[in-house]
Design a protein around this motif. Structure first.
Motif, PDB file in Angstrom:
ATOM      1  N   SER A  71      -6.883  15.649  -2.426  1.00 53.24           N
ATOM      2  CA  SER A  71      -7.192  16.953  -2.703  1.00 53.24           C
ATOM      3  C   SER A  71      -7.415  17.660  -1.562  1.00 53.24           C
ATOM      4  CB  SER A  71      -7.809  17.341  -3.890  1.00 53.24           C
ATOM      5  OG  SER A  71      -9.028  17.073  -3.735  1.00 53.24           O
ATOM      6  N   ALA A  72      -6.991  19.173  -1.357  1.00 56.18           N
ATOM      7  CA  ALA A  72      -7.400  20.008  -0.532  1.00 56.18           C
ATOM      8  C   ALA A  72      -7.093  21.403  -1.004  1.00 56.18           C
ATOM      9  CB  ALA A  72      -6.435  19.682   0.750  1.00 56.18           C
ATOM     10  N   GLU A  73      -8.073  22.323  -0.432  1.00 52.59           N
ATOM     11  CA  GLU A  73      -8.078  23.748  -0.545  1.00 52.59           C
ATOM     12  C   GLU A  73      -7.390  24.593   0.173  1.00 52.59           C
ATOM     13  OE1 GLU A  73     -11.250  27.115  -2.073  1.00 52.59           O
ATOM     14  OE2 GLU A  73     -11.735  24.963  -2.677  1.00 52.59           O
ATOM     15  N   PHE A  74      -6.566  25.601  -0.289  1.00 52.12           N
ATOM     16  CA  PHE A  74      -5.841  26.270   0.616  1.00 52.12           C
ATOM     17  C   PHE A  74      -6.359  27.727   0.508  1.00 52.12           C
ATOM     18  CE2 PHE A  74      -2.977  22.928   0.488  1.00 52.12           C
ATOM     19  CZ  PHE A  74      -1.957  23.047   1.502  1.00 52.12           C
ATOM     20  N   SER A  75      -6.396  28.448   1.839  1.00 48.91           N
ATOM     21  CA  SER A  75      -6.717  29.820   1.836  1.00 48.91           C
ATOM     22  C   SER A  75      -5.618  30.771   2.204  1.00 48.91           C
ATOM     23  CB  SER A  75      -7.916  29.907   2.686  1.00 48.91           C
ATOM     24  OG  SER A  75      -7.500  29.412   4.079  1.00 48.91           O
ATOM     25  N   GLN A  76      -4.502  30.254   2.705  1.00 45.61           N
ATOM     26  CA  GLN A  76      -3.325  31.073   3.105  1.00 45.61           C
ATOM     27  C   GLN A  76      -2.043  30.593   2.764  1.00 45.61           C
ATOM     28  OE1 GLN A  76      -4.263  31.456   7.263  1.00 45.61           O
ATOM     29  NE2 GLN A  76      -4.198  29.573   7.824  1.00 45.61           N
TER      30      GLN A  76
ATOM     31  N   ASP B 176       0.810  -1.028  -0.195  1.00 39.00           N
ATOM     32  CA  ASP B 176       0.140  -0.098  -0.003  1.00 39.00           C
ATOM     33  C   ASP B 176       0.752   1.230  -0.004  1.00 39.00           C
ATOM     34  OD1 ASP B 176      -2.504  -1.419   0.082  1.00 39.00           O
ATOM     35  OD2 ASP B 176      -2.391  -1.386   2.231  1.00 39.00           O
ATOM     36  N   PRO B 177       0.348   2.485  -0.526  1.00 40.30           N
ATOM     37  CA  PRO B 177       1.186   3.692  -0.555  1.00 40.30           C
ATOM     38  C   PRO B 177       1.167   4.164   0.711  1.00 40.30           C
ATOM     39  CG  PRO B 177      -1.015   4.070  -1.233  1.00 40.30           C
ATOM     40  CD  PRO B 177      -0.822   2.519  -1.256  1.00 40.30           C
ATOM     41  N   LEU B 178       2.566   5.100   1.068  1.00 41.23           N
ATOM     42  CA  LEU B 178       2.541   5.481   2.336  1.00 41.23           C
ATOM     43  C   LEU B 178       2.191   7.031   2.092  1.00 41.23           C
ATOM     44  CD1 LEU B 178       5.727   3.988   3.816  1.00 41.23           C
ATOM     45  CD2 LEU B 178       3.467   3.382   4.292  1.00 41.23           C
ATOM     46  N   LEU B 179       1.538   7.611   3.139  1.00 37.20           N
ATOM     47  CA  LEU B 179       1.249   9.044   3.197  1.00 37.20           C
ATOM     48  C   LEU B 179       2.309   9.821   3.351  1.00 37.20           C
ATOM     49  CD1 LEU B 179      -1.943   8.692   5.360  1.00 37.20           C
ATOM     50  CD2 LEU B 179      -1.933   9.513   3.142  1.00 37.20           C
ATOM     51  N   ASP B 180       2.556  10.912   2.658  1.00 35.47           N
ATOM     52  CA  ASP B 180       3.852  11.628   2.953  1.00 35.47           C
ATOM     53  C   ASP B 180       3.616  12.814   4.055  1.00 35.47           C
ATOM     54  OD1 ASP B 180       6.319  13.393   0.907  1.00 35.47           O
ATOM     55  OD2 ASP B 180       5.521  14.017   2.865  1.00 35.47           O
ATOM     56  N   PRO B 181       4.290  12.316   5.173  1.00 39.27           N
ATOM     57  CA  PRO B 181       4.114  13.115   6.381  1.00 39.27           C
ATOM     58  C   PRO B 181       4.282  14.772   6.213  1.00 39.27           C
ATOM     59  CG  PRO B 181       6.275  11.866   6.442  1.00 39.27           C
ATOM     60  CD  PRO B 181       5.541  11.407   5.219  1.00 39.27           C
ATOM     61  N   THR B 182       5.157  15.195   5.708  1.00 35.08           N
ATOM     62  CA  THR B 182       5.276  16.496   5.437  1.00 35.08           C
ATOM     63  C   THR B 182       4.227  17.102   4.570  1.00 35.08           C
ATOM     64  OG1 THR B 182       6.704  16.409   3.493  1.00 35.08           O
ATOM     65  CG2 THR B 182       7.765  16.192   5.513  1.00 35.08           C
ATOM     66  N   LEU B 183       3.836  16.384   3.696  1.00 33.43           N
ATOM     67  CA  LEU B 183       2.532  17.071   2.981  1.00 33.43           C
ATOM     68  C   LEU B 183       1.290  16.873   3.500  1.00 33.43           C
ATOM     69  CD1 LEU B 183       3.396  15.628  -0.694  1.00 33.43           C
ATOM     70  CD2 LEU B 183       3.840  17.894   0.335  1.00 33.43           C
ATOM     71  N   GLU B 184       1.030  15.924   4.277  1.00 33.33           N
ATOM     72  CA  GLU B 184      -0.242  15.412   5.264  1.00 33.33           C
ATOM     73  C   GLU B 184      -0.711  16.673   6.154  1.00 33.33           C
ATOM     74  OE1 GLU B 184      -2.605  13.220   5.136  1.00 33.33           O
ATOM     75  OE2 GLU B 184      -1.733  12.553   3.181  1.00 33.33           O
ATOM     76  N   VAL B 185       0.333  17.146   6.818  1.00 35.18           N
ATOM     77  CA  VAL B 185       0.111  18.102   7.837  1.00 35.18           C
ATOM     78  C   VAL B 185      -0.198  19.474   7.351  1.00 35.18           C
ATOM     79  CG1 VAL B 185       1.684  16.934   9.513  1.00 35.18           C
ATOM     80  CG2 VAL B 185       2.550  18.728   8.253  1.00 35.18           C
ATOM     81  N   LEU B 186      -0.172  19.771   5.932  1.00 32.01           N
ATOM     82  CA  LEU B 186      -0.152  21.148   5.501  1.00 32.01           C
ATOM     83  C   LEU B 186      -1.836  21.477   5.254  1.00 32.01           C
ATOM     84  CD1 LEU B 186       2.805  21.063   2.935  1.00 32.01           C
ATOM     85  CD2 LEU B 186       2.619  22.419   4.989  1.00 32.01           C
ATOM     86  N   ALA B 187      -2.711  20.253   5.229  1.00 32.14           N
ATOM     87  CA  ALA B 187      -3.981  20.578   5.139  1.00 32.14           C
ATOM     88  C   ALA B 187      -4.783  19.596   5.412  1.00 32.14           C
ATOM     89  CB  ALA B 187      -4.082  20.783   3.471  1.00 32.14           C
ATOM     90  N   GLU B 188      -6.292  20.201   5.341  1.00 31.17           N
ATOM     91  CA  GLU B 188      -7.335  18.796   5.711  1.00 31.17           C
ATOM     92  C   GLU B 188      -7.617  18.289   4.231  1.00 31.17           C
ATOM     93  OE1 GLU B 188      -8.898  17.913   8.542  1.00 31.17           O
ATOM     94  OE2 GLU B 188      -7.160  19.035   9.672  1.00 31.17           O
ATOM     95  N   TRP B 189      -7.091  17.119   4.314  1.00 28.91           N
ATOM     96  CA  TRP B 189      -7.260  16.592   2.845  1.00 28.91           C
ATOM     97  C   TRP B 189      -8.697  15.849   2.669  1.00 28.91           C
ATOM     98  CZ3 TRP B 189      -3.982  17.575  -0.740  1.00 28.91           C
ATOM     99  CH2 TRP B 189      -2.867  18.288  -0.506  1.00 28.91           C
ATOM    100  N   ASP B 190      -9.050  15.930   1.589  1.00 26.32           N
ATOM    101  CA  ASP B 190     -10.284  15.157   1.432  1.00 26.32           C
ATOM    102  C   ASP B 190     -10.331  13.578   1.525  1.00 26.32           C
ATOM    103  OD1 ASP B 190     -11.161  17.405   0.394  1.00 26.32           O
ATOM    104  OD2 ASP B 190     -11.739  16.931  -1.865  1.00 26.32           O
ATOM    105  N   SER B 191     -11.235  12.925   2.001  1.00 29.24           N
ATOM    106  CA  SER B 191     -11.118  11.675   2.406  1.00 29.24           C
ATOM    107  C   SER B 191     -11.081  10.678   0.887  1.00 29.24           C
ATOM    108  CB  SER B 191     -12.450  11.045   2.934  1.00 29.24           C
ATOM    109  OG  SER B 191     -13.352  11.402   2.285  1.00 29.24           O
ATOM    110  N   PHE B 192     -10.770   9.516   0.965  1.00 31.43           N
ATOM    111  CA  PHE B 192     -10.476   8.541  -0.157  1.00 31.43           C
ATOM    112  C   PHE B 192     -11.078   9.222  -1.443  1.00 31.43           C
ATOM    113  CE2 PHE B 192     -11.544   5.067  -2.788  1.00 31.43           C
ATOM    114  CZ  PHE B 192     -10.211   4.444  -3.270  1.00 31.43           C
ATOM    115  N   GLN B 193     -10.610   9.703  -2.493  1.00 30.44           N
ATOM    116  CA  GLN B 193     -11.189   9.922  -3.701  1.00 30.44           C
ATOM    117  C   GLN B 193     -11.173   8.954  -5.019  1.00 30.44           C
ATOM    118  OE1 GLN B 193     -10.044  13.561  -5.228  1.00 30.44           O
ATOM    119  NE2 GLN B 193     -11.104  14.848  -3.327  1.00 30.44           N
TER     120      GLN B 193
END
Length: 356
Positions: free
Chosen positions: A312-317, A277-294
DNA sequence: AAATCGGGGCC
DNA sequence: GGCCCAGATTT
């Protein structure tokens, strides 16, 4: 001799291809009997492991964008990669650009007219050197591609498997290469392989060289050439992170110049792991509230299957800081057409509801 | 000699 | 799903 019956057939049935002078053109212009070396070179690079149907539109687009080798040489590499996007084997585009610079800056815009000198050019191997010298300069070079290998294997009933039998095939092909009309002969062999001596169910009954074909006599033409068994493809898995800002832009970055999809544009991904299974990238994970499985994007490369879980996630700042940290930059959908997006990345973006 | 390197169309 | 395609380069 194959050429005795093949060339008359070619005169009647030659395919009409953008990089080929038609009989009418050659009759109207006795001075120009052969295609411009720049055109031959460009078409041959594109045609490496790529079908004629796929190449046609790219070839015409490139000539439209860069009518001469000097204009291609003066272009930015990324623009060339962008125009090449979708054709695959992107090292070809990088070598094409390097070669154009070499021809323009070191050779005064003049292509070498013989196999030996052509072989020095980046992206030009044994096949392409022979093809350019034969087609552009009518040199009696022996041109051996996949089509010719098939025709020769059947004509001589060579039953040993590829790639071991390549040398023998080249020797047989060399014996058949005529001293006259070598360029026409080379193209005729490839037309024959593409239209009559096809991989499956060859049309032997209408073949111009059926008379002396040992494969046909032995009833084994369709089973040749034999090929060594292929290795099975492993599956690699990853997460793709589609960062969106509040203007609908997406974070994209340039891949390293060497290796897979070298120099092309990509969506940031985690490690490409094999057989798990793929591994989540920890440095990218903490940057946003990611959509659940797409869902999963599937794509097959030459030597492995690829499965991508899209997040995917949307950024505002902090969008500019984020881009800097990732070595990426923001792009709106309107600009996608100008980017060097390989097909797998277009699949990922489309999966994230973005139109490429 | 073997591995790397894309993508699409066909069966 | 595998096969083929106007192969070259790196290991």
């Amino acid at each position: 001799m194959i050429s005795e019956s093949l060339l008359p057939w070619y005169d009647k049935h030659a395919r009409d291809l953008p990089w080929r002078l038609s009989p009418r053109q050659r009759c109207a212009n006795p001075e120009r009997q052969f295609t411009d070396p720049y055109h031959v070179w460009l078409s041959e690079i594109m045609l490496q492991q790529t079908t004629v149907v796929t190449v046609k539109s790219y070839y015409l687009k490139f000539l439209d964008l860069w009518p001469t080798v000097h204009e291609l040489a003066a272009e930015e590499l990324d623009k060339v990669l962008s125009a090449w996007a979708g054709l695959g084997y992107y090292a070809r585009a990088r070598n094409l650009h390097r070669c154009a610079k070499m021809i323009s800056e070191d050779f005064g815009g003049v292509f070498p007219n013989n196999e030996e000198d052509l072989l020095v050019l980046p992206g030009v191997g044994p096949y392409t050197a022979a093809a350019i010298s034969a087609i552009a300069f009518d040199e009696p070079s022996t041109v051996v591609d996949g089509n010719v290998e098939r025709v020769i294997a059947r004509f001589y009933a060579l039953k040993d498997p590829l790639p071991g039998v390549k040398g023998q095939m080249k020797a047989c092909a060399a014996k058949q290469t005529p001293a006259q009309r070598s360029g026409d002969y080379a193209q005729a062999m490839m037309d024959l392989g593409a239209t009559i001596c096809t991989p499956r169910s060859p049309a032997c009954v209408i073949c111009p060289i059926q008379e002396n074909c040992k494969g046909r006599k032995g009833g084994i033409a369709a089973d040749l050439p034999k090929k060594a068994p292929k290795k099975i493809k492993p599956t690699r898995r990853t997460y793709a992170y589609v960062f969106k800002d509040n203007k609908g832009r997406v974070l994209l970055r340039r891949r390293p110049d060497k290796g897979l999809l070298g120099g092309m544009t990509e969506v940031p991904t985690s490690g490409w792991l094999e057989g798990q299974d793929p591994l989540l990238d920890p440095t990218l994970e903490v940057l946003a509230e990611w959509d659940s499985f797409q869902g999963i994007v599937k794509h097959t490369f030459t030597h492995f299957h690829f499965e991508i879980v899209v997040r995917s996630a949307e950024f505002s700042q902090d969008v500019s800081r984020l881009a800097k940290e990732l070595g990426a930059s923001w792009h709106s959908e309107d600009d996608f057409g100008a980017l060097a997006l390989p097909t797998v990345m277009k699949k990922i973006l489309r999966h994230a509801k973005l139109s490429t």
